[in-house]
Structures are given as C-alpha cells and as structure tokens.
Design a protein around this motif. Structure first.
Motif, short mmCIF file in Angstrom:
data_model
loop_
_atom_site.label_atom_id
_atom_site.label_comp_id
_atom_site.label_asym_id
_atom_site.label_seq_id
_atom_site.Cartn_x
_atom_site.Cartn_y
_atom_site.Cartn_z
N PRO A 124 0.79 -1.23 0.00
CA PRO A 124 0.00 0.00 0.00
C PRO A 124 0.82 1.28 0.00
O PRO A 124 0.39 2.29 -0.55
CB PRO A 124 -0.83 -0.12 1.30
CG PRO A 124 -0.13 -1.14 2.12
CD PRO A 124 0.52 -2.08 1.17
N LEU A 125 2.03 1.26 0.57
CA LEU A 125 2.80 2.49 0.67
C LEU A 125 3.64 2.77 -0.57
O LEU A 125 4.05 3.91 -0.80
CB LEU A 125 3.72 2.43 1.88
CG LEU A 125 3.03 2.36 3.24
CD1 LEU A 125 4.06 2.31 4.37
CD2 LEU A 125 2.11 3.56 3.44
N HIS A 126 3.91 1.74 -1.37
CA HIS A 126 4.85 1.92 -2.45
C HIS A 126 4.27 1.63 -3.83
O HIS A 126 4.79 2.11 -4.82
CB HIS A 126 6.06 1.00 -2.23
CG HIS A 126 6.72 1.21 -0.91
ND1 HIS A 126 7.38 2.36 -0.57
CD2 HIS A 126 6.80 0.40 0.18
CE1 HIS A 126 7.86 2.27 0.66
NE2 HIS A 126 7.53 1.09 1.14
N GLN A 127 3.23 0.85 -3.91
CA GLN A 127 2.72 0.44 -5.22
C GLN A 127 1.21 0.50 -5.23
O GLN A 127 0.57 0.29 -4.21
CB GLN A 127 3.18 -1.00 -5.53
CG GLN A 127 4.70 -1.12 -5.60
CD GLN A 127 5.16 -2.54 -5.31
OE1 GLN A 127 4.47 -3.29 -4.65
NE2 GLN A 127 6.33 -2.89 -5.79
N HIS A 128 0.68 0.81 -6.39
CA HIS A 128 -0.77 0.87 -6.50
C HIS A 128 -1.18 0.54 -7.92
O HIS A 128 -0.59 1.05 -8.88
CB HIS A 128 -1.30 2.25 -6.12
CG HIS A 128 -2.79 2.31 -6.09
ND1 HIS A 128 -3.54 1.62 -5.17
CD2 HIS A 128 -3.67 2.97 -6.87
CE1 HIS A 128 -4.84 1.86 -5.38
NE2 HIS A 128 -4.92 2.67 -6.42
N ALA A 129 -2.13 -0.34 -8.06
CA ALA A 129 -2.59 -0.77 -9.38
C ALA A 129 -3.76 0.11 -9.83
O ALA A 129 -4.92 -0.26 -9.69
CB ALA A 129 -3.00 -2.24 -9.35
N ASP A 130 -3.46 1.30 -10.34
CA ASP A 130 -4.49 2.21 -10.83
C ASP A 130 -4.62 1.98 -12.33
O ASP A 130 -3.96 2.64 -13.14
CB ASP A 130 -4.09 3.65 -10.51
CG ASP A 130 -5.19 4.64 -10.87
OD1 ASP A 130 -6.33 4.19 -11.11
OD2 ASP A 130 -4.91 5.85 -10.91
N LEU A 131 -5.46 1.05 -12.70
CA LEU A 131 -5.51 0.58 -14.07
C LEU A 131 -6.86 0.90 -14.70
O LEU A 131 -7.90 0.81 -14.04
CB LEU A 131 -5.28 -0.94 -14.10
CG LEU A 131 -3.92 -1.37 -13.56
CD1 LEU A 131 -3.92 -2.86 -13.24
CD2 LEU A 131 -2.82 -1.03 -14.56
N PRO A 221 -2.99 -6.87 0.55
CA PRO A 221 -2.53 -5.70 1.31
C PRO A 221 -3.10 -4.37 0.84
O PRO A 221 -2.97 -3.36 1.55
CB PRO A 221 -1.00 -5.74 1.13
CG PRO A 221 -0.69 -7.16 0.82
CD PRO A 221 -1.85 -7.62 -0.01
N VAL A 222 -3.71 -4.33 -0.34
CA VAL A 222 -4.33 -3.10 -0.86
C VAL A 222 -5.82 -3.41 -1.07
O VAL A 222 -6.22 -3.87 -2.15
CB VAL A 222 -3.67 -2.65 -2.17
CG1 VAL A 222 -4.24 -1.30 -2.63
CG2 VAL A 222 -2.16 -2.55 -2.00
#
Length: 284
Positions: A124-131, A221-222
């Motif tokens: 959650p703090l470093h990666q996010h799948a905004d697709l 985790p997200v």
C-alpha cells in the motif's frame, strides 16, 4: 523481483549472460538486472545489432537436471499460445553447458510497459494498481483465450491438490474442473497501462479460477485493488469450481511462506481469507 543472490552465483550468472549475448549476437548492458529466486534466472535489457532494445532471460540448472515443465514453458508458450494472449514474443533461444551447469538463454522482443509492481504482492505504501477499465477487459479476454488452449502441461498437479488441500485447508476436494492457466498470475507478471502477461514458465492446466485467485491473494494488502479483482472475477471465484481453485492458491502460498519472505508477510492475510472460504464452503 528478488534480491541478488550470493556473490559466487551472481558472478557465474553474469558471466553466462555475457556468453549468451555473444551466442545470440546481442550487446550486453550493465545494471538493471532482474533476478529470479536464488539466482536461478537473470533477466534484463540488451541491444540488437541494429541498436534496438531487446530482453534477454537466462535460466540455469545443475547439469543433467535441466528440462521439464519450467524449462520448456516459455518455448512451448511461443509455439502453442495464440496472439490474442498478449505476451513477450520469443525471438531466439540457445542452450549450452559449462562448469557443471546447464544454461538456456531466451531472446525476447522488448516490452515497453513496466510491471504493475516490482514485487508479486502489492504494497500500500509503495505500489498501487491504478488501471483503466480497458486493462481489465484485456485481462478477461487474455485469460478466456488461454483457458481454451488444449495442453498436456500442468500448472498444478492433481496429486498435489488431493494431498495438500486437506493438510492446509481441511477440505477434501471432490471432482475438479480444469482450465489452462498462466500459473503465476501476480502483479510483477502483469504490465500496465498496456497489458502484457510475463513469465510463461509454469503455464498449464489448473483448477478453474486458479489464476484469478492468485491475483486476488497477491492484492490483499491493498483492499481496494483486492475488491476490484474480486468483483472482476466473481463469476469464477464465487462458484463451487472456483472455490477449489482458490483453496489451491491459498495452499501454495501458505506452503511457500516459510522459505519466501514476501509470502511470509502475506500469510496472515491468506489465513484470514481462508477462514472465510472455509465458512462459506460449510454453508454450501
């Protein structure tokens, strides 16, 4: 995806990579190495004689022990999968042995899009799948085309399922519905915003819903991404057949947790989800 291996392994693989470039007529580059587990594989960008960027993947195994499903997976994917499944195209391949090791070098067309995450598991703090929606639609199409491929390859062996599911989940599986799967569908093997499915070592038959379940578990985790995966694949996961696929994915992660750090960090979330699956299964 993994950290660099111990120095002796890294030195051996980097030397082999230079040899692979010479065999395939490619120009080696420095830096940007992508390591597999314990240094078994080494991948990274190279240049063709025309100056174009390409991708070189090197895999090694003890001499005489190479071959089999994982070794042949990428070449068989190039031979048998349709263009409708977006993946890096295999351009060239060479094998050799040296110093007690077997090597295979695979030359691929370069994929410009980056993996959605550097690790298989979203953080959650470093990666996010905004697709975009088009990405999800493309993933649905790719997995649907893949599921229809007829193959003798196995991503998960039935013997494993029948032995390990009762051990890790308390569930004794009945009849299993099979479909062809990628076999390692997580966020480091999916690129965005243009979709490509990477790493075709382990593709083959698996319980229905296995790929979707793996992607869901690697998203835990997200929560908003996990919820999106669940919504996109509810038509598979929320079925009795998909339930077995999901239990299988849980089992594999929990079994790997003692030796793979990112699965150890994911294990508690998987156990909590597994409790919900067991409860749902008891009501059916």
């Amino acid at each position: 995806m993994f950290t660099a291996p111990e120095p002796a392994v890294a030195e051996r693989m980097l030397s082999a990579r230079g040899h692979a470039c010479a065999l395939l007529g490619l120009a080696d580059t420095t830096g940007g190495e992508v390591w597999g587990y314990a240094g078994r594989t080494l991948s990274g960008a190279v240049h063709t004689p025309t100056g174009a960027t390409a991708w070189l993947r090197l895999v090694s195994d003890s001499q005489g022990k190479s071959g089999g499903k994982l070794w042949e997976g990428p070449r068989e994917a190039e031979r048998f999968l349709p263009p409708a499944v977006p993946r890096p195209r295999l351009v060239g391949l060479c094998d050799w042995s040296a110093g007690g090791w077997d090597y295979r070098a695979e030359h691929y067309e370069f994929v410009a899009s980056w993996p959605v995450a550097r690790s298989p598991v979203l953080h959650p703090l470093h990666q996010h799948a905004d697709l975009p929606d088009t990405w999800w639609q493309g993933l649905h199409r790719a997995l649907a085309h893949l599921a229809r491929i007829r193959t003798g390859r196995q991503a998960v062996r039935e013997q494993y399922i029948r032995r390990r599911l009762p051990e890790f989940t308390g569930v004794t599986p009945g009849e299993i519905t099979w479909a062809t799967a990628h076999g390692d569908l997580h966020w480091a093997n999916l690129t965005g915003p243009e979709l490509t499915l990477l790493d075709w070592e382990g593709w083959g038959a698996a319980p229905l819903g296995y790929d979707a379940a793996h992607l869901y578990l690697h998203s835990l985790p997200v929560p908003d991404v996990a919820e999106r995966v669940r919504m996109e694949f509810a038509h598979v996961l929320d079925t009795p057949d998909g339930w077995i696929g999901e239990l299988t994915a849980c089992t594999e992660i929990l079994q790997a947790a003692p030796r793979v750090p990112f699965y150890a960090a994911l294990a508690d979330g998987v156990r909590q989800h597994l409790s919900r699956l067991q409860e749902a299964g008891s009501r059916t």
